[in-house]
Design an enzyme around this catalytic site. Structure first.
Site, short mmCIF file in Angstrom:
data_model
loop_
_atom_site.label_atom_id
_atom_site.label_comp_id
_atom_site.label_asym_id
_atom_site.label_seq_id
_atom_site.Cartn_x
_atom_site.Cartn_y
_atom_site.Cartn_z
N PRO A 52 0.49 -3.15 10.31
CA PRO A 52 0.76 -3.91 11.87
C PRO A 52 1.73 -3.07 12.57
CG PRO A 52 2.09 -5.01 9.89
CD PRO A 52 1.17 -3.76 9.31
N TYR A 103 -4.41 -0.03 -5.43
CA TYR A 103 -2.80 0.50 -4.93
C TYR A 103 -2.28 1.09 -6.21
CZ TYR A 103 -3.39 -2.07 -0.74
OH TYR A 103 -3.58 -2.69 0.57
N TRP A 107 0.86 -1.16 -0.10
CA TRP A 107 0.03 -0.15 0.17
C TRP A 107 0.93 1.26 -0.13
CZ3 TRP A 107 -2.36 2.89 4.60
CH2 TRP A 107 -3.23 3.93 4.33
N ILE A 128 13.04 -4.03 5.05
CA ILE A 128 12.66 -5.24 4.44
C ILE A 128 13.23 -6.46 5.38
CG2 ILE A 128 12.86 -6.94 2.51
CD1 ILE A 128 12.12 -4.53 0.83
N THR A 180 10.07 -0.41 2.05
CA THR A 180 10.52 -0.38 0.72
C THR A 180 11.91 -0.55 0.41
OG1 THR A 180 10.72 2.12 1.14
CG2 THR A 180 8.88 1.16 -0.12
#
Length: 263
Positions: A176, A38, A9, A224, A219
């Site tokens: 989250p 998106y 998103w 990540i 990103t």
């Protein structure tokens, strides 16, 4: 469905989105989440194609937007989604919200057809309250596989977690990390310091302890990989209880077309 996935998103720069998907998959992720709304399904598909990971090893999910939930629009828009993603089928297709053109019987009849055709491997719903889920279960021939909702330590979704356990479907947590608010919590940062990890990892590990799949957006490679490291973080019962006792309620995503039960 792997319990940690990559959310996409607001990852709407095509090159950045494709690179982040490729990076995540090559780092060890095997679950990627996107949506028609998106505007990045083509970039997600590019990232999957570029990664040195077989398509059959990737759990891929997308969602049908509220304006595409009439029967024919579901079928037409999902055909476009598959084309943009560069795949023959997705592993999970969600109704994005129970609003707009959503009509349980009409919308879910199209989902059943796609399921029977093999274009989707599982049927999901998103932002559904328990009564919406129960209606979907009554209407669908296919099982309801998952409900994707906002969930984090400041919105623990006790009622939905109990409902999911009772009716045997998965909960998937978007936002989250509460859109970065977990980094402002003394409880989460304190536990993180004790383990030498980030508050993001603590929040993701807490969700895993609750049996909930999380799809944090990231990103850059560092974020990540940091999120992925949460899969090896074990919280004690006492630490889970401390997070449970956080006295804060904070819904980060609350559009005016959300379920009336949120009011």
């Amino acid at each position: 469905m792997p319990m940690l996935g990559l959310g996409t998103w607001q990852n709407d720069d095509p090159e950045e989105c494709a690179t982040s998907v490729q990076t995540a998959l090559e780092a060890g992720y095997r679950h990627v989440d996107t949506a028609q709304a998106y505007g990045n399904e083509d970039a997600v598909g590019d990232g999957i194609a570029a990664a040195d990971v077989a398509r059959e090893d990737v759990f891929l999910a997308t969602k049908v937007w509220t304006s595409n939930l009439a029967y024919d629009d579901v079928l037409d828009s999902v055909a476009d989604s598959l084309d943009d993603l560069g795949v023959d089928a997705v592993d999970l297709l969600y109704v994005h919200w129970p609003s707009g053109e959503y009509d349980a019987e009409e919308t879910l009849a199209a989902f059943d057809e796609l399921y029977e055709q093999g274009a989707i491997r599982n049927v999901g719903v998103s932002n559904f309250e328990p009564h919406h889920v129960e209606e979907a279960m009554e209407v669908l021939d296919a099982p309801v596989f998952a409900n994707q909702v906002e969930m984090h330590p400041f919105l623990p979704q006790e009622e939905l977690r109990a409902h999911a356990a009772e009716h045997d479907y998965e909960l998937v947590a978007y936002s989250p990390l509460a859109r970065g608010e977990v980094f402002e919590s003394d409880v989460l940062t304190g536990i993180a310091d004790d383990h030498g990890v980030s508050a993001a990892q603590v929040s993701l590990a807490w969700l895993r302890e609750k049996g909930v799949t999380a799809i944090p957006k990231a990103t850059g490679r560092d974020h990540i990989v940091d999120n992925l490291s949460s899969t090896t973080l074990d919280l004690s019962d006492e630490e889970v209880a401390r997070i449970d006792d956080v006295e804060r309620t904070d819904r980060r995503i609350d559009p005016d077309f959300g379920p009336d039960a949120w009011d």
